[in-house]
Design a protein around this motif. Sequence first.
Motif, PDB file in Angstrom:
ATOM      1  N   THR A 142       2.013   6.749  -6.845  1.00  0.00           N
ATOM      2  CA  THR A 142       0.966   7.664  -7.335  1.00  0.00           C
ATOM      3  C   THR A 142       1.376   9.123  -7.133  1.00  0.00           C
ATOM      4  OG1 THR A 142      -0.743   6.028  -6.840  1.00  0.00           O
ATOM      5  CG2 THR A 142      -1.448   8.320  -7.074  1.00  0.00           C
ATOM      6  N   LEU A 143       1.926   9.423  -5.950  1.00  0.00           N
ATOM      7  CA  LEU A 143       2.353  10.791  -5.664  1.00  0.00           C
ATOM      8  C   LEU A 143       3.526  11.203  -6.544  1.00  0.00           C
ATOM      9  CD1 LEU A 143       2.079  10.826  -1.754  1.00  0.00           C
ATOM     10  CD2 LEU A 143       0.475  11.776  -3.430  1.00  0.00           C
ATOM     11  N   ASN A 184       2.988  14.564   1.110  1.00  0.00           N
ATOM     12  CA  ASN A 184       3.567  13.860   2.272  1.00  0.00           C
ATOM     13  C   ASN A 184       2.728  12.617   2.571  1.00  0.00           C
ATOM     14  OD1 ASN A 184       5.280  13.361   4.414  1.00  0.00           O
ATOM     15  ND2 ASN A 184       4.055  14.508   5.873  1.00  0.00           N
ATOM     16  N   VAL A 185       3.337  11.635   3.227  1.00  0.00           N
ATOM     17  CA  VAL A 185       2.644  10.400   3.619  1.00  0.00           C
ATOM     18  C   VAL A 185       2.869  10.196   5.117  1.00  0.00           C
ATOM     19  CG1 VAL A 185       2.497   7.903   3.354  1.00  0.00           C
ATOM     20  CG2 VAL A 185       2.935   9.357   1.352  1.00  0.00           C
ATOM     21  N   THR A 186       1.811   9.978   5.841  1.00  0.00           N
ATOM     22  CA  THR A 186       1.920   9.684   7.280  1.00  0.00           C
ATOM     23  C   THR A 186       1.517   8.233   7.549  1.00  0.00           C
ATOM     24  OG1 THR A 186      -0.331  10.408   7.735  1.00  0.00           O
ATOM     25  CG2 THR A 186       1.423  12.059   7.917  1.00  0.00           C
ATOM     26  N   PHE A 187       1.884   7.754   8.698  1.00  0.00           N
ATOM     27  CA  PHE A 187       1.582   6.364   9.072  1.00  0.00           C
ATOM     28  C   PHE A 187       0.973   6.338  10.469  1.00  0.00           C
ATOM     29  CE2 PHE A 187       2.988   2.325  11.099  1.00  0.00           C
ATOM     30  CZ  PHE A 187       2.235   1.459  10.314  1.00  0.00           C
ATOM     31  N   GLN A 188      -0.214   5.775  10.588  1.00  0.00           N
ATOM     32  CA  GLN A 188      -0.883   5.618  11.882  1.00  0.00           C
ATOM     33  C   GLN A 188      -0.847   4.139  12.267  1.00  0.00           C
ATOM     34  OE1 GLN A 188      -2.127   8.070  13.863  1.00  0.00           O
ATOM     35  NE2 GLN A 188      -2.478   6.493  15.400  1.00  0.00           N
ATOM     36  N   PRO A 189      -0.038   3.767  13.252  1.00  0.00           N
ATOM     37  CA  PRO A 189       0.080   2.340  13.610  1.00  0.00           C
ATOM     38  C   PRO A 189      -1.256   1.774  14.086  1.00  0.00           C
ATOM     39  CG  PRO A 189       1.812   3.652  14.662  1.00  0.00           C
ATOM     40  CD  PRO A 189       0.825   4.608  14.087  1.00  0.00           C
ATOM     41  N   ASP A 248       0.837  -1.207   0.000  1.00  0.00           N
ATOM     42  CA  ASP A 248       0.000   0.000   0.000  1.00  0.00           C
ATOM     43  C   ASP A 248       0.871   1.256   0.000  1.00  0.00           C
ATOM     44  OD1 ASP A 248      -2.232  -1.571   0.043  1.00  0.00           O
ATOM     45  OD2 ASP A 248      -2.639  -1.318   2.192  1.00  0.00           O
ATOM     46  N   LEU A 249       1.945   1.234   0.778  1.00  0.00           N
ATOM     47  CA  LEU A 249       2.861   2.374   0.838  1.00  0.00           C
ATOM     48  C   LEU A 249       3.509   2.616  -0.527  1.00  0.00           C
ATOM     49  CD1 LEU A 249       4.434   4.531   2.446  1.00  0.00           C
ATOM     50  CD2 LEU A 249       6.078   2.742   3.044  1.00  0.00           C
ATOM     51  N   ASP A 250       3.977   1.533  -1.157  1.00  0.00           N
ATOM     52  CA  ASP A 250       4.631   1.668  -2.480  1.00  0.00           C
ATOM     53  C   ASP A 250       3.653   2.226  -3.509  1.00  0.00           C
ATOM     54  OD1 ASP A 250       6.971   0.707  -1.431  1.00  0.00           O
ATOM     55  OD2 ASP A 250       6.644  -1.358  -2.089  1.00  0.00           O
TER      56      ASP A 250
END
Length: 571
Positions: free
Chosen positions: A200-201, A265-270, A193-195
């Motif tokens: 896309t960005l 920017n991309v953030t990550f919510q554990p 999903d991150l890749d």
Amino acid sequence: MASYFKSSIHRGCDFVHDFSCSPCEENGFNTEAHHYCTQCKKYYCQNCVSKHDGLYQKHAVLGRIDVEKWEAAPEVVDAIKRCDMHPEEALKLVCCDHDQLCCHVCVAVDHRPCTKIQHIPEVAKGIHKNIEFQQIPKKIAELHKQLEKMKEARLVNTTSLKKTRAAISDEIKRIRKQINEILDKIEKTTLQDLDRMIATLEKSIKKDIETCDKMTIELQNMIAAFKPKAKSSESKSYIAYRKSQDMISQANDHIRDMSIKKCYNVTFQPNNIIAERLTSVKKFGVLEEQIVQTKQPHDPLTDPNHVFRVAEFKKYNLKINDEEGCFINSVCELPDGEVIIADTFNCEVKLLDKEYRVIDHYDVDCNPWDVCHIAGNEVAVCVNNYGDGKHELHFINASKGKIVATKKLSFTHECIAATHYAGQLYIASGCALYVYTMSGQKVKKLYEDDSWNDTVQKCAISNDGKTIYITNYDGHELITLDNNGNKLASLTDPDILAPTGVHVTPAGQVFVCCFRSKTVLQVEKDGGKKLATLARKKDGVHRPRALFFSSRTSSLLVVGWHKTFTVMKLI
């Protein structure tokens, strides 16, 4: 030794000597010794010493004048003749008052008041003809054989335990591998999903850059049309003017769009629920020590197939002060014998002592429906307020005759019954059974039956965690599930009308009580057959709601819609 016995001790017609003649003693006579041979290490009376001296003229024989030296060269006592209390002394006497073998020190210290002290040679006369004496070698041989078998069995058991350890270790490793594979899969999916998001960005950024480059070239080309040079026709200039205006408008629009999103920017919510669930699980499973008994006397408390019968009925009053009545919806016993009950009618949790007297109570702001033993003196109470939609689990501790509340958990569905097993909570909502962690995180919905309003009223779990029993109040049946929620059995019976309470003993016996049929039943472990109807209305069972088996007293505690509850002594 001799220094403590300068004189003889008289007991009736018997004399107890500090030293007895060894040859006489061997022939069954009790004669005081006056001589001691340092070579033979034996004691002799006046008659026997002459015979000894005739045979052994060179032996050094000490008389009574040298009795203190006898201690320096004591009699050699066989291990079997030694006194357990005084190993340096020989057993020479029997206290018939206490039926105990004694040495001289035992008699002087512990048996001085006794009146029946006999010399062992006298008591031992004819022992070789005694039937019990003759059977001793056989009994010892049999015991030796049994001990060797037990030893061999223990050695085999040790080997089997090592194999068990290896098998359980392999199972733990398999579980760990399975968990690792699940985590690897979760990691892979998250990284994919991150890749995709980064790609896309980056594609959008590349498109913006290409648009900027294209517009820059077009604007630069347009500038050339406005440089001073040979006069161009007005028509050409007008066209350049109009195109440049359109181009400037497009450039401004693009700049404005890019300004709005200055930077991607991309953030990550554990997902913290993963860590919380892993943290709440302390072990990969429950380790239980099992003792396999063979050829042992029948014990109903450990036999899952034992069918009980009622030996005695007793009733106890549960009212406090001026209460009009009680509606007891649940009961459980603590390890020390105290009992917790949920009084739904009076909105109270009551603590009873071992004599079933109310010693404390905990007021609840709404209806308590069930009590569930967690561990030690900790209990969880199911609480529901249908007016404001409150569905909670209150944790309390009962210690030193007092109830103390500790924490609460809230649920979005009804919480009418709870059971605790292996660090997880099983919550019945009326038509479904959920599994939660101890911190209140939902693990899964294990079972659901929405055909009626009250199909999952109460539940109980077997000691090994493999079997779950559910009372279907509206369907008049006992449902048996495996630990994955699959239905194993469905039991109906004329004595099962509106079943409410269900309880499993540590040995695996299953008890059920039914509200409408006013019955208490025992059901087979597999949940498919009624074994016995233990009590009916005529026995004093009035609209039972819950029950609990006390291993401490071998009694079944039955509560319901009444101010008293019934204690059924089972055998």
